[in-house]
Design an enzyme around this catalytic site. Structure first.
Site, PDB file in Angstrom:
ATOM      1  N   GLU A   1     -11.916  -9.338  -4.312  1.00  0.00           N
ATOM      2  CA  GLU A   1     -12.337  -8.395  -3.266  1.00  0.00           C
ATOM      3  C   GLU A   1     -13.786  -8.632  -2.853  1.00  0.00           C
ATOM      4  O   GLU A   1     -14.113  -8.616  -1.660  1.00  0.00           O
ATOM      5  CB  GLU A   1     -12.198  -6.947  -3.756  1.00  0.00           C
ATOM      6  CG  GLU A   1     -10.801  -6.534  -4.146  1.00  0.00           C
ATOM      7  CD  GLU A   1     -10.577  -6.656  -5.650  1.00  0.00           C
ATOM      8  OE1 GLU A   1     -10.873  -7.722  -6.216  1.00  0.00           O
ATOM      9  OE2 GLU A   1     -10.081  -5.687  -6.249  1.00  0.00           O
TER      10      GLU A   1
ATOM     11  N   CYS B   1     -15.355  -3.353  -7.546  1.00  0.00           N
ATOM     12  CA  CYS B   1     -14.793  -3.669  -6.232  1.00  0.00           C
ATOM     13  C   CYS B   1     -14.605  -2.404  -5.399  1.00  0.00           C
ATOM     14  O   CYS B   1     -14.791  -2.421  -4.177  1.00  0.00           O
ATOM     15  CB  CYS B   1     -13.482  -4.430  -6.387  1.00  0.00           C
ATOM     16  SG  CYS B   1     -13.753  -6.076  -7.094  1.00  0.00           S
TER      17      CYS B   1
ATOM     18  N   CYS C   1     -11.021  -2.676  -9.253  1.00  0.00           N
ATOM     19  CA  CYS C   1     -11.775  -2.138 -10.384  1.00  0.00           C
ATOM     20  C   CYS C   1     -12.941  -1.301  -9.835  1.00  0.00           C
ATOM     21  O   CYS C   1     -13.128  -1.189  -8.619  1.00  0.00           O
ATOM     22  CB  CYS C   1     -12.297  -3.278 -11.253  1.00  0.00           C
ATOM     23  SG  CYS C   1     -13.628  -4.242 -10.474  1.00  0.00           S
TER      24      CYS C   1
END
Ligand SMILES: [Zn+2]
Length: 187
Positions: free
Chosen positions: A94, A125, A122
């Site tokens: 990402e 990101c 996560c």
């Protein structure tokens, strides 16, 4: 680089209308076409899956991402996990895709854009997604152990933040999860 021009254009704001009208007709084979929320994103998730597979030669966990321009069709950028390949702890799919999209646009803000990723983002990101001002995050498999878009945390939709992208999860979730399961099983 653009997506197949014959592919259905994702419905703007589709995730906000879970009981609304069906998605565009003619969804490509393999799409969850009977799902008006997720169906329109199947073909773009296919591109993200291609990216995820490209992480494998470098020994990286197969996660891939693409960023769509505000038209919902043009692919601005793509990325896959490169932590092992580059030794960079922040080289998640990402983050790399967002950086490249911003470079392509010549602007750090990405309003109207959509990030499509094979695994739920996560916390790092999710933070990058909020910072980038994208309108929408579409992901495949849930990450119950580290997901920050609805599983363990819901950082992207935290009401204390003044920018909250729309989130659509579970697009081609089985395909996205299988790639990861196979990777970890083979290690
Ligand atoms: Zn991440």
């Amino acid at each position: 680089m653009t997506t197949d021009p014959t592919a259905p254009r994702p419905l703007p704001g589709a995730g906000r209308n879970r009981t609304g009208s069906p998605g565009p007709a003619g969804a490509p084979a393999g799409d969850p076409g009977d799902d008006p929320v997720r169906g329109p994103w199947g073909s773009v998730m296919g591109l993200a899956l291609d990216q995820a597979r490209a992480a494998l030669p470098g020994g990286d966990v197969p996660v891939g991402a693409v960023v769509l321009a505000p038209d919902g069709v043009t692919v601005l950028s793509a990325g896959h996990n490169e932590r092992e390949a580059t030794g960079d702890p922040t080289a998640h799919a990402e983050v790399l895709a967002l950086r490249r999209a911003a470079a392509a646009r010549g602007e750090w803000r990405l309003p109207g854009c959509t990030l499509v990723v094979t695994l739920e983002p996560c916390v790092m990101c999710a933070g990058a997604l909020v910072q980038s001002r994208v309108d929408r995050v579409v992901y495949g498999a849930r990450d119950e152990k580290a997901g920050a878009a609805g599983s363990l945390w819901d950082l992207v939709r935290d009401r204390r933040l003044n920018h909250r992208p729309e989130v659509i999860g579970g697009v081609l979730a089985d395909d996205c999860a299988r790639l990861l399961t196979d990777f970890f099983r083979a290690r």
